[in-house]
Design a protein around this motif. Structure first.
Motif, PDB file in Angstrom:
ATOM      1  N   LEU A   1      -5.143 -12.586  -0.805  1.00 39.53           N
ATOM      2  CA  LEU A   1      -6.379 -13.280  -0.431  1.00 39.53           C
ATOM      3  C   LEU A   1      -6.510 -13.317   1.086  1.00 39.53           C
ATOM      4  N   SER A   2      -7.699 -13.027   1.573  1.00 38.96           N
ATOM      5  CA  SER A   2      -7.985 -13.176   2.999  1.00 38.96           C
ATOM      6  C   SER A   2      -9.417 -13.680   3.148  1.00 38.96           C
ATOM      7  N   TYR A   3      -9.689 -14.279   4.292  1.00 36.92           N
ATOM      8  CA  TYR A   3     -11.010 -14.873   4.513  1.00 36.92           C
ATOM      9  C   TYR A   3     -11.950 -13.826   5.094  1.00 36.92           C
ATOM     10  N   SER A   4     -13.141 -13.726   4.503  1.00 34.88           N
ATOM     11  CA  SER A   4     -14.168 -12.806   4.984  1.00 34.88           C
ATOM     12  C   SER A   4     -15.166 -13.592   5.816  1.00 34.88           C
ATOM     13  N   GLU A   5     -15.149 -13.359   7.140  1.00 36.82           N
ATOM     14  CA  GLU A   5     -16.118 -14.021   8.017  1.00 36.82           C
ATOM     15  C   GLU A   5     -17.532 -13.590   7.635  1.00 36.82           C
ATOM     16  N   GLU A   6     -17.685 -12.320   7.282  1.00 37.64           N
ATOM     17  CA  GLU A   6     -18.990 -11.770   6.942  1.00 37.64           C
ATOM     18  C   GLU A   6     -19.621 -12.476   5.747  1.00 37.64           C
ATOM     19  N   ARG A   7     -18.791 -12.726   4.717  1.00 37.26           N
ATOM     20  CA  ARG A   7     -19.311 -13.365   3.495  1.00 37.26           C
ATOM     21  C   ARG A   7     -19.064 -14.870   3.471  1.00 37.26           C
ATOM     22  N   GLY A   8     -18.253 -15.365   4.404  1.00 40.68           N
ATOM     23  CA  GLY A   8     -18.001 -16.799   4.495  1.00 40.68           C
ATOM     24  C   GLY A   8     -17.202 -17.357   3.331  1.00 40.68           C
ATOM     25  N   THR A   9     -16.265 -16.556   2.794  1.00 38.38           N
ATOM     26  CA  THR A   9     -15.469 -17.015   1.651  1.00 38.38           C
ATOM     27  C   THR A   9     -14.155 -16.243   1.587  1.00 38.38           C
ATOM     28  N   TRP A  10     -13.252 -16.738   0.758  1.00 36.78           N
ATOM     29  CA  TRP A  10     -11.982 -16.055   0.514  1.00 36.78           C
ATOM     30  C   TRP A  10     -12.203 -14.946  -0.503  1.00 36.78           C
ATOM     31  N   LEU A  11     -11.601 -13.787  -0.263  1.00 35.97           N
ATOM     32  CA  LEU A  11     -11.753 -12.634  -1.155  1.00 35.97           C
ATOM     33  C   LEU A  11     -10.409 -11.968  -1.410  1.00 35.97           C
ATOM     34  N   TRP A  12     -10.301 -11.380  -2.584  1.00 40.21           N
ATOM     35  CA  TRP A  12      -9.146 -10.535  -2.890  1.00 40.21           C
ATOM     36  C   TRP A  12      -9.294  -9.221  -2.127  1.00 40.21           C
ATOM     37  N   GLY A  13      -8.249  -8.459  -2.054  1.00 43.79           N
ATOM     38  CA  GLY A  13      -8.251  -7.187  -1.336  1.00 43.79           C
ATOM     39  C   GLY A  13      -9.316  -6.217  -1.814  1.00 43.79           C
ATOM     40  N   ASP A  14      -9.714  -6.312  -3.079  1.00 44.99           N
ATOM     41  CA  ASP A  14     -10.750  -5.409  -3.614  1.00 44.99           C
ATOM     42  C   ASP A  14     -12.164  -5.949  -3.383  1.00 44.99           C
ATOM     43  N   GLY A  15     -12.285  -7.078  -2.669  1.00 48.56           N
ATOM     44  CA  GLY A  15     -13.592  -7.641  -2.363  1.00 48.56           C
ATOM     45  C   GLY A  15     -14.119  -8.630  -3.388  1.00 48.56           C
ATOM     46  N   SER A  16     -13.360  -8.888  -4.445  1.00 46.34           N
ATOM     47  CA  SER A  16     -13.821  -9.824  -5.478  1.00 46.34           C
ATOM     48  C   SER A  16     -13.459 -11.264  -5.114  1.00 46.34           C
TER      49      SER A  16
ATOM     50  N   ALA B   1       0.835  -1.206   0.000  1.00 47.21           N
ATOM     51  CA  ALA B   1       0.000   0.000   0.000  1.00 47.21           C
ATOM     52  C   ALA B   1       0.872   1.260   0.000  1.00 47.21           C
ATOM     53  N   SER B   2       2.002   1.225   0.710  1.00 44.64           N
ATOM     54  CA  SER B   2       2.904   2.387   0.739  1.00 44.64           C
ATOM     55  C   SER B   2       3.556   2.638  -0.621  1.00 44.64           C
ATOM     56  N   GLN B   3       3.509   1.635  -1.497  1.00 43.95           N
ATOM     57  CA  GLN B   3       4.071   1.753  -2.843  1.00 43.95           C
ATOM     58  C   GLN B   3       2.971   1.963  -3.894  1.00 43.95           C
ATOM     59  N   ASN B   4       1.784   2.369  -3.438  1.00 47.20           N
ATOM     60  CA  ASN B   4       0.621   2.557  -4.324  1.00 47.20           C
ATOM     61  C   ASN B   4       0.302   1.288  -5.109  1.00 47.20           C
ATOM     62  N   SER B   5       0.384   0.165  -4.428  1.00 45.11           N
ATOM     63  CA  SER B   5       0.089  -1.128  -5.037  1.00 45.11           C
ATOM     64  C   SER B   5      -0.663  -1.967  -4.005  1.00 45.11           C
ATOM     65  N   SER B   6      -0.870  -3.223  -4.313  1.00 43.41           N
ATOM     66  CA  SER B   6      -1.532  -4.124  -3.369  1.00 43.41           C
ATOM     67  C   SER B   6      -0.844  -5.475  -3.418  1.00 43.41           C
ATOM     68  N   LEU B   7      -1.097  -6.288  -2.387  1.00 42.28           N
ATOM     69  CA  LEU B   7      -0.614  -7.666  -2.457  1.00 42.28           C
ATOM     70  C   LEU B   7      -1.200  -8.305  -3.708  1.00 42.28           C
ATOM     71  N   LEU B   8      -0.467  -9.201  -4.283  1.00 37.95           N
ATOM     72  CA  LEU B   8      -0.825  -9.812  -5.559  1.00 37.95           C
ATOM     73  C   LEU B   8      -2.270 -10.268  -5.619  1.00 37.95           C
ATOM     74  N   HIS B   9      -2.947  -9.853  -6.668  1.00 34.93           N
ATOM     75  CA  HIS B   9      -4.309 -10.291  -7.004  1.00 34.93           C
ATOM     76  C   HIS B   9      -4.190 -10.915  -8.382  1.00 34.93           C
ATOM     77  N   LEU B  10      -4.245 -12.237  -8.439  1.00 37.16           N
ATOM     78  CA  LEU B  10      -4.092 -12.951  -9.709  1.00 37.16           C
ATOM     79  C   LEU B  10      -5.343 -12.821 -10.557  1.00 37.16           C
ATOM     80  N   GLN B  11      -5.154 -12.474 -11.824  1.00 37.03           N
ATOM     81  CA  GLN B  11      -6.273 -12.343 -12.752  1.00 37.03           C
ATOM     82  C   GLN B  11      -6.515 -13.634 -13.532  1.00 37.03           C
ATOM     83  N   ASN B  12      -5.417 -14.360 -13.857  1.00 34.16           N
ATOM     84  CA  ASN B  12      -5.555 -15.581 -14.645  1.00 34.16           C
ATOM     85  C   ASN B  12      -4.392 -16.522 -14.362  1.00 34.16           C
ATOM     86  N   LYS B  13      -4.474 -17.730 -14.880  1.00 33.08           N
ATOM     87  CA  LYS B  13      -3.465 -18.757 -14.621  1.00 33.08           C
ATOM     88  C   LYS B  13      -2.074 -18.381 -15.110  1.00 33.08           C
TER      89      LYS B  13
END
Length: 179
Positions: free
Chosen positions: A119-134, A90-102
Motif C-alpha cells: 500500500l502507498s499513498y497516491s497524492e494524485e487520487r488522494g487515497t491509499w492504493l495497492w501497487g496495481d492501482g486498486s 519485483a525481481s522475484q516476479n512478485s509484488s509486495l503483499l496485496h491483501l485480497q480478504n481478511k
C-alpha cells in the motif's frame, strides 16, 4: 528335456524381476515428489512456528516460499526499506503483499512482527492504493489509523497496521499469484 523346461521359467522370472525394479523405481520417484511437496507446505515462519499450509495443493512454489490458496508468499527475515522491499519482490516476479480478504494470511496468525505491504499513498487520487492501482477493501483494516500519508504501511497478521517512514528498514512479504 528338463533343461529346456526351466529356460522359459528363467525368462519369465527375469522379466518379472525387471518389472518389479521398474515399479519400485517409479514408487520411489512418486514418494520423493510427495515428500518434496509436503516440505514446501510445511514451512518455518519467521515467528519460529511450523504450520501445515492448507489449500496450497493447486500451486508449487519455489524454495523458501510458502504456498497457500494458489498463491506463493515470501516472508522475509531480513530488513529492507519499503522501496528495497518492493524492488526485491519485483525481481522475484512478485509484488509486495496485496491483501485480497481478511483470512488470506490466516496461516501466519502467530507471527509477532510487522511487515511492509504494497500500500502507498497516491497524492494524485488522494487515497491509499495497492501497487496495481486498486483501492483496499474497507473491511480489511481501517486506514484512518494512518496519520502521515508520506509514510508507508506495515501490516501485522492480527489486522493491525502502522504507517512508518518508508526509509525505515523492516521485514516484508512478497506475493506471487499463480492463477
Amino acid at each position: 528335456m528338463a533343461a529346456l523346461q526351466t529356460t522359459p521359467w528363467r525368462l519369465i522370472s527375469g522379466i518379472l524381476a525387471v518389472t518389479c525394479l521398474v515399479l519400485m523405481a517409479t514408487l520411489g520417484i512418486l514418494l520423493k515428489n510427495s515428500f518434496h511437496k509436503q516440505s514446501i507446505q510445511q514451512t518455518s515462519s519467521p515467528g519460529g512456528t511450523t504450520e501445515a499450509q492448507e489449500g496450497s495443493d493447486c500451486c508449487s512454489c519455489q524454495e523458501k516460499w510458502i504456498g497457500y490458496q494458489c498463491n506463493c508468499y515470501f516472508i522475509s527475515n531480513e530488513m529492507k526499506t519499503w522501496a528495497e522491499s518492493r524492488d526485491f519482490c519485483a525481481s522475484q516476479n512478485s509484488s509486495l503483499l496485496h491483501l485480497q480478504n481478511k483470512d488470506e494470511l490466516s496461516f501466519m496468525n502467530r507471527i509477532k512482527f510487522f511487515f511492509w505491504i504494497g500500500l502507498s499513498y497516491s497524492e494524485e487520487r488522494g487515497t491509499w492504493l495497492w501497487g496495481d492501482g486498486s483501492l483496499p477493501s474497507p473491511d480489511l483494516f481501517s486506514l484512518s489509523q494512518t496519520k502521515n500519508t508520506q509514510n508507508c504501511i506495515m501490516y501485522k497478521t492480527s489486522r493491525n497496521i502502522l504507517d512508518e517512514p518508508c526509509e525505515r528498514k523492516n521485514r516484508y512479504i512478497c506475493k506471487k499469484q499463480l492463477i
